[in-house]
Write an enzyme that holds these catalytic residues in place. Structure first.
Site, short mmCIF file in Angstrom:
data_model
loop_
_atom_site.label_atom_id
_atom_site.label_comp_id
_atom_site.label_asym_id
_atom_site.label_seq_id
_atom_site.Cartn_x
_atom_site.Cartn_y
_atom_site.Cartn_z
N CYS A 2 -26.00 -25.20 103.32
CA CYS A 2 -25.94 -24.43 102.07
C CYS A 2 -27.27 -24.52 101.31
CB CYS A 2 -24.83 -24.89 101.15
SG CYS A 2 -23.21 -24.78 101.88
N ARG A 27 -30.82 -22.82 105.47
CA ARG A 27 -29.84 -23.87 105.20
C ARG A 27 -28.40 -23.42 105.42
NH1 ARG A 27 -31.75 -28.29 102.54
NH2 ARG A 27 -29.62 -28.75 101.94
N TRP A 74 -23.12 -22.42 104.41
CA TRP A 74 -22.81 -22.85 105.78
C TRP A 74 -21.37 -23.34 105.68
CZ3 TRP A 74 -21.47 -27.48 108.26
CH2 TRP A 74 -21.58 -27.45 109.66
N ASN A 100 -23.07 -27.56 97.45
CA ASN A 100 -23.47 -27.95 98.80
C ASN A 100 -22.85 -29.31 99.08
OD1 ASN A 100 -24.80 -28.58 101.18
ND2 ASN A 100 -26.70 -29.15 100.17
N GLY A 101 -22.06 -29.41 100.13
CA GLY A 101 -21.44 -30.70 100.45
C GLY A 101 -19.96 -30.54 100.67
N GLU A 481 -34.89 -32.85 125.02
CA GLU A 481 -35.33 -32.00 123.91
C GLU A 481 -35.53 -30.55 124.36
OE1 GLU A 481 -35.20 -32.15 120.91
OE2 GLU A 481 -36.64 -30.71 120.14
N LYS A 485 -33.47 -27.24 122.80
CA LYS A 485 -34.10 -26.02 122.27
C LYS A 485 -33.49 -24.78 122.90
CE LYS A 485 -35.41 -27.38 119.46
NZ LYS A 485 -35.41 -28.74 119.09
N HIS A 504 -25.54 -37.70 141.30
CA HIS A 504 -24.32 -38.45 141.00
C HIS A 504 -23.27 -37.58 140.32
CE1 HIS A 504 -26.15 -42.14 142.37
NE2 HIS A 504 -27.22 -41.83 141.66
O1 M6R Z 1 -33.39 -33.47 109.42
P1 M6R Z 1 -33.09 -34.31 110.60
O2 M6R Z 1 -34.29 -34.58 111.44
O3 M6R Z 1 -32.38 -35.60 110.27
O4 M6R Z 1 -32.10 -33.44 111.48
C1 M6R Z 1 -31.55 -33.93 112.66
C2 M6R Z 1 -30.90 -32.83 113.47
O5 M6R Z 1 -29.90 -32.21 112.72
C3 M6R Z 1 -31.91 -31.78 113.93
O6 M6R Z 1 -32.94 -32.34 114.67
C4 M6R Z 1 -31.18 -30.72 114.80
O7 M6R Z 1 -30.76 -31.30 116.00
C5 M6R Z 1 -32.08 -29.51 115.06
N1 M6R Z 1 -31.28 -28.34 115.06
C6 M6R Z 1 -32.75 -29.58 116.38
O8 M6R Z 1 -33.55 -28.47 116.63
#
Ligand code: M6R
Length: 609
Positions: A2, A27, A74, A100-101, A481, A485, A504
């Protein structure tokens, strides 16, 4: 989770908050809404879906409103519909609230209010909060006192912003575990969930403290604690370049942020080397603390967790320091065994991730030393850790994290070097590491030049039904990673694991139409990787290898090859492969017509559990 914006001043407030909202759309983008004064009451416009839907009705808002609040959602409680979009009114439409929350006890509160005759129009916890505030307000103002009484009844995490038809020109905001930043102007004041939204209007910002309540008018800002005591405040001057929070000619923030990495690699090293080439980390623990640490626990989520895995590889290989990496959500509920001499490192781009923040508070309650590696200045994790190292990567806007990852790994590298320096670790060639780091930005520039080849390969593999991401050692970390992505922005199902694990079980998934992306930068295991490549190809899978310019065997075995320059340190060569991996995810997503900067169901900063 949000986006929140608010403005009071002399400008067209609706225009200002809508502009701020556009800068916060990363957000949340399930719905958006805005509230403003109108005909002695409060007018609200809100629409499900992206901001363009709200924009299409914005002409109905008055152009002479001098204060307004706005929200992009969100969804947590209730589907993304017009009714569930914020702002929400209380029973008598005296106040409008954005949030937000999560208000965890909203059902109890709602039942209680329903018994008193309140009628609700949405399924949201926010509307319940609005009714509680309105109920308290009916007993008398001022608005900030009603909000203070109301929030005493709430459990959960929230940033709430409220306006009232009875007190025009006033915005009240309360922060509890969800970020809010106030922007201070001349004859105008504003607030937002994140600093980039404020940058076109002011550089003087005040990060709201936990459990504080702020009252804004056009020429005053007062901040009080939960009991109404005035809190002193210390604004910070933000000198980020506005362009760094804008797209700057790129089609997407993601592409811009990928391309910023050579600069980011320089930035996060800036000021962190002494003239003699030794590492200088301002404000970390004193030397005797580093001599005493017997174990490191790295705690993070998502991409930051993957950076933590790179930290583990480095701390164990370079320092022989036992290191574990935990998902924050598991750590906080997992009753971890913590040595009193251990160090807990919290990695977070936003510095606001709810699970990471909770894990940090758990460590603090157990008197464990805490160190943050954080990007956003003044964020909760940055402030609450005993010590914090900023990644200095500048604002990261795209929901998928790219440059923050690279910066986090560089900071972990600097930290490992710093500890090695203090502990006088034998066999660690610190000068070689320093040289390799100083060359890395140039090598990252070279790695970006793979983009044309990446695009050609992306065109060939875009319809893959499943993507494997495999590697050994540091390359196995990178594989996780790379997979994240591709999964989050191109919606390609992925299967990621160390290459040796494939046989495995996961190998059962390989068939024609499956693409295996191999990280292969470690020459000592090239022959093992080639065997794994053959295993994939024998079952009809296609292989794309991310390797170095010096590698000879892997390219010959692979269907497609992307080469990054070889760094003096293998670990850093491995890190460079993240650049073509990110570009691959970007181009596959673009070819598949995906919403790159705002992937479905995700939001940039996860401030709820
Ligand atoms: O703000 P943060 O680094 O704590 O966020 C952690 C994850 O929410 C963030 O890395 C998320 O996985 C991204 N969408 C990855 O691209």
């Amino acid at each position: 989770m949000c986006g929140i914006a608010g403005y009071v001043g002399k400008k067209n407030a609706v225009e200002v908050v809508f502009d701020q909202l556009k800068r916060l759309e990363y957000r949340g983008y399930d719905s958006a809404g805005i509230a403003f004064p109108q005909n002695g009451g409060i007018g609200v416009l809100k629409r499900a879906g992206k901001l363009v839907n709200l924009e299409s009705v914005l002409g109905q808002a008055p152009s002479d409103a001098r204060y307004a609040i706005a929200h992009s959602r969100w969804a947590t409680h209730g589907a993304p519909t017009d009714e569930n979009a914020h702002p929400h009114f209380d029973e008598h439409e005296d106040v409008a609230v954005i949030h937000n929350g999560i208000i965890e006890n909203y059902l109890e509160l709602k039942e209680d209010l329903e018994k008193r005759g309140h009628v609700f129009r949405s399924q949201t916890d926010t509307e319940v909060a609005a009714h509680v505030i309105g109920h308290e307000y009916a007993d008398g103002g001022p608005l900030e006192e009603a909000v203070r009484r109301a929030v005493k009844q709430f459990r959960g995490a929230y940033a709430l912003v409220v306006i009232s038809r009875r007190e025009p020109g006033k915005i009240v905001a309360v922060r509890n575990a969800s970020p809010l930043v106030i922007g201070l102007g001349k004859g105008e004041n504003m607030l937002a969930s994140d600093i980039p939204a404020l940058l076109p209007y002011t550089r003087e910002v005040l990060v709201m403290e936990e459990n504080s309540i702020a009252t804004l008018t056009d020429d005053t800002v007062a901040v009080t604690d939960g009991d109404g005591r005035e809190l002193p405040f210390h604004p910070q001057h933000i000198d980020w370049d506005l362009a760094s929070a804008e797209r700057g000619g790129y089609e997407h923030f993601l592409l811009k942020e990928i391309h910023e990495q050579p600069h980011v690699i320089r930035q996060c090293q800036a000021g962190r080397f002494n003239e003699d080439g030794s590492v200088h980390l301002e404000g970390v623990f004193s030397e005797h603390v580093w001599m005493e640490i017997d174990r490191v626990n790295i705690i993070a989520c998502g991409t930051a967790f993957h950076a933590g895995l790179m930290g583990k590889t480095l701390f164990e290989q370079m320092l022989r320091l036992p290191t574990d990496v935990y998902y924050s959500s598991e750590f906080r509920y997992g009753d971890p065994v913590l040595s009193p001499k251990s160090l807990a490192i919290f990695i977070s781009q936003s510095g606001e991730t709810a699970d990471t923040l909770a894990a940090l508070r758990l460590c603090k309650s157990k008197r464990i030393r805490t160190l943050g590696i954080v990007n956003v200045l003044g964020s909760s994790i940055a402030r609450e850790c005993d010590r914090t190292l900023y990644t200095q990567a500048g604002p990261e806007i795209s929901v998928a994290s790219t440059k923050a990852y690279t910066a986090q790994v560089i900071v972990l590298t600097l930290l490992a070097m710093y500890i090695a320096q203090i502990q006088e670790m034998p066999g660690v060639r610190l000068q070689d590491w320093a040289k390799a780091l100083s060359n890395l930005s140039g090598l990252a520039d070279e790695a970006l030049k793979t983009e044309c080849e990446v695009l050609e390969i992306a065109e060939k593999v875009q319809d893959m039904k499943l993507a494997f991401f495999l590697g050994r050692g540091a390359d196995a970390n990178l594989a996780l990673e790379g997979a994240l992505k591709l999964k989050e922005i191109a919606y390609v199902p992925t299967q990621e694991s160390p290459a040796g694990e494939m046989k495995h079980g996961p190998l059962a998934l390989v068939e024609p139409g499956v693409v295996a992306f191999f990280g292969a930068t470690d020459p000592s295991v090239s022959d093992k990787i080639v065997s794994n490549i053959r295993e994939v190809q024998a079952r009809g899978g296609t292989v794309v290898a991310f390797t170095t310019e010096d590698e000879t065997i892997v390219p010959r075995a692979s269907d497609y090859v992307l080469r990054v320059p070889t760094s003096g340190e293998e670990f850093l060569s491995s890190l460079l492969t993240i650049i073509p991996m990110q570009l691959m995810a970007y181009h596959v997503a673009r070819l598949r017509g995906c919403e790159i900067d705002q992937p479905r169901n995700l939001a940039k900063s996860v401030t709820v559990e």
